[in-house]
Enzyme design. Structure first.
Site, short mmCIF file in Angstrom:
data_model
loop_
_atom_site.label_atom_id
_atom_site.label_comp_id
_atom_site.label_asym_id
_atom_site.label_seq_id
_atom_site.Cartn_x
_atom_site.Cartn_y
_atom_site.Cartn_z
N HIS A 114 0.84 -1.22 0.00
CA HIS A 114 0.00 0.00 0.00
C HIS A 114 0.87 1.26 0.00
CE1 HIS A 114 -3.90 -2.04 0.36
NE2 HIS A 114 -3.21 -2.94 1.01
N LEU A 172 -1.32 -12.31 -6.06
CA LEU A 172 -0.11 -12.59 -6.84
C LEU A 172 -0.19 -11.95 -8.22
CD1 LEU A 172 0.47 -16.34 -5.86
CD2 LEU A 172 1.43 -14.28 -4.81
N GLU A 221 -5.32 -0.65 -16.12
CA GLU A 221 -6.00 -1.55 -15.18
C GLU A 221 -7.03 -0.83 -14.31
OE1 GLU A 221 -3.54 -4.61 -13.56
OE2 GLU A 221 -5.09 -5.25 -12.15
N ASP A 275 2.52 -3.68 -9.90
CA ASP A 275 2.33 -5.01 -10.49
C ASP A 275 2.67 -5.02 -11.98
OD1 ASP A 275 1.39 -5.33 -7.98
OD2 ASP A 275 -0.71 -5.54 -8.54
N TYR A 319 -10.08 -1.42 -0.52
CA TYR A 319 -8.82 -0.95 -1.10
C TYR A 319 -8.91 0.54 -1.44
CZ TYR A 319 -4.82 -0.80 -4.33
OH TYR A 319 -3.64 -0.48 -4.96
P1 NG1 Z 1 -2.79 -7.08 -5.45
O1 NG1 Z 1 -3.98 -7.10 -4.60
O2 NG1 Z 1 -1.73 -7.98 -4.97
O3 NG1 Z 1 -3.10 -7.31 -6.89
C1 NG1 Z 1 -2.78 -4.40 -5.16
C2 NG1 Z 1 -2.45 -3.33 -6.21
C3 NG1 Z 1 -1.00 -2.86 -6.09
C4 NG1 Z 1 -0.68 -2.47 -4.65
C5 NG1 Z 1 -1.10 -3.61 -3.69
C6 NG1 Z 1 -0.91 -3.26 -2.24
C7 NG1 Z 1 -3.54 -3.42 -8.44
C8 NG1 Z 1 -3.48 -4.02 -9.79
N1 NG1 Z 1 -2.61 -3.87 -7.56
O4 NG1 Z 1 -2.11 -5.59 -5.42
O5 NG1 Z 1 -0.79 -1.78 -6.96
O6 NG1 Z 1 -1.28 -1.27 -4.29
O7 NG1 Z 1 -2.46 -3.94 -3.87
O8 NG1 Z 1 0.44 -3.00 -1.96
O9 NG1 Z 1 -4.38 -2.59 -8.14
#
Ligand code: NG1
Length: 405
Positions: free
Chosen positions: A33, A125, A160, A171, A223
């Site tokens: 985050h 992941l 995205e 990511d 989120y």
């Molecule tokens: P996850 O939930 O692992 O796909 C998401 C966000 C990242 C980052 C993390 C928290 C997307 C595609 N991915 O990852 O950018 O903020 O949460 O560190 O929104």
């Protein structure tokens, strides 16, 4: 593997594929985050990936099938402002890439594609970004879009957001830019990847709670709310620090704040200015950013204990200050530590999904055994155990390869 996919494509579409697009998932080692706050992260790409066997078309249709029957076939036209499928549909990740590329580069050509994946979905992941990247790479190549790789990663991060999550850029950047045997410290605005070799003796174990953290679904609200809270905390603290003359002028980003004031001083200032949940979110973000810097140094020094301690601190902060952990994640972290891991934490956004634990090659056997016997066996979750618990292999980023036709 690729031969099987190519044969399957031919059976479904009637002629062989010409290319393979592949994009790996990732495990974030530390820095959770922080990316959407413009602060650093330290992920590595996985050996698990999305692959698409591709045949370009002479029209603008994208026609996709998936080897996993859970994901129904779909098609859509490449154009700017593509209307989304219903929320949660897998095709929206394909549309996300197409929509953004069409908006920016006026691309027109579509393709037939067969998608295959060995990445668990909604497990933290990054299967979603791997799919966005693989479709984006395909459309970019067949439409001859020429962009510098880092700029392309930023386009994919913007893409995205089409699914409704206001994510950061970690990511997409690691899935496109990773190097074999390396993690990368990623900084933002401008995007930069500093590759750090993972010490040979280190093993990062990934274990999946099996609780889905669907970011196009329920986890999206939690989120996005965290992101708003971080923005609100930043507005209040940066305004107050400028008024008090702690910063020379009004800071415009978290990155400026952490450059101007050391992290513990900044946390103390924040605690004096903010209240309740904003105080906790701010504290997590500032300390987590400092942990990433420290962790990259610990990795360079092959200091297993030091890196593990930072992972433990990160998890504690995500649990108590950022409130994104869950009973299952906390339990898996504790079991990994009991099994001898040097440190463990939830990885990805939280709300479910996976944990990551650090062990070395002498202790990793014990960590794996303990996870299986003390958690997965007790819950009767031993089917497909190799997919639920595995050692992550630091792998190269996405590629676009001809299939020799
Ligand atoms: P996850 O939930 O692992 O796909 C998401 C966000 C990242 C980052 C993390 C928290 C997307 C595609 N991915 O990852 O950018 O903020 O949460 O560190 O929104």
């Amino acid at each position: 593997m690729t031969d099987d996919l190519a044969r399957d494509f031919e059976a479904r579409f009637g002629s062989p594929p010409t290319h393979l697009a592949r994009a790996p998932g990732r495990v974030n080692l530390i820095g959770e985050h922080t990316d959407y706050n413009g602060l650093p992260v330290l992920p590595m790409a996985l050996h698990k990936e999305i692959r698409i066997a591709v045949r370009p078309r002479e029209d603008g249709q994208v026609v996709l099938q998936n080897t996993n029957e859970f994901f129904p076939p779909l098609d859509f036209e490449v154009e700017p402002a593509i209307p989304p499928f219903v929320r949660g549909a897998w095709g929206n990740y394909a549309k996300a890439a197409a929509n953004e590329l069409a908006r920016r580069f006026a691309i027109w050509r579509g393709f037939d594609g067969l998608v295959d994946s060995d990445l668990p979905e909604a497990a933290g992941l990054s299967s979603s970004s791997a799919l966005v990247n693989a479709v984006g790479l395909t459309l970019g190549r067949i439409n001859e879009v020429s962009t510098e790789p880092r700029a392309f990663a930023e386009v994919m991060a913007d893409a995205e957001r089409y699914v409704g999550t206001r994510g950061g850029g970690m990511d997409q950047a690691i899935s496109l830019g990773a190097r074999n045997r390396c993690a990368a410290k990623i900084t933002f605005h401008p995007l930069r990847l500093q590759h750090v070799t993972v010490p040979d003796d280190w093993c990062f174990v990934v274990a999946d709670t099996g609780v889905r953290a669907e970011k196009s679904g329920a986890a999206r609200v939690g989120y996005n709310r965290r992101r708003e809270e971080c923005e609100e905390a930043f507005r209040i603290v940066s305004g107050e620090l400028a008024t008090r003359g702690v910063t020379e002028k009004l800071a415009t980003s978290y990155a400026q704040l952490v450059r101007a004031v050391d992290s513990e001083t900044l946390v103390a200032l924040g605690e004096g200015i903010l209240e309740g949940s904003l105080k906790r979110r701010f504290r997590h973000v500032v300390r987590e950013a400092a942990r990433v810097e420290e962790a990259a140094d610990r990795m360079l020094a092959a200091d297993t204990v030091g890196f593990g301690t930072l992972m433990d601190q990160s998890h504690a902060s995500l649990r108590s200050d950022f409130l994104v952990s869950s009973a299952e994640l906390d339990e898996l972290v504790a079991v990994a530590r009991e099994g001898g891991a040097a440190g463990a934490r939830l990885t990805g956004a939280g709300f479910g999904g996976c944990v990551v634990a650090l062990a070395d090659r002498w202790t990793v056997g014990g960590v794996l055994e303990t996870l299986v016997s003390e958690w997965f066996e007790r819950r009767d979750m031993t089917d497909r155990i190799d997919e639920r618990v595995f050692i992550a292999v630091p792998s190269r980023g996405a590629s676009w390869e001809p299939l020799g036709v």
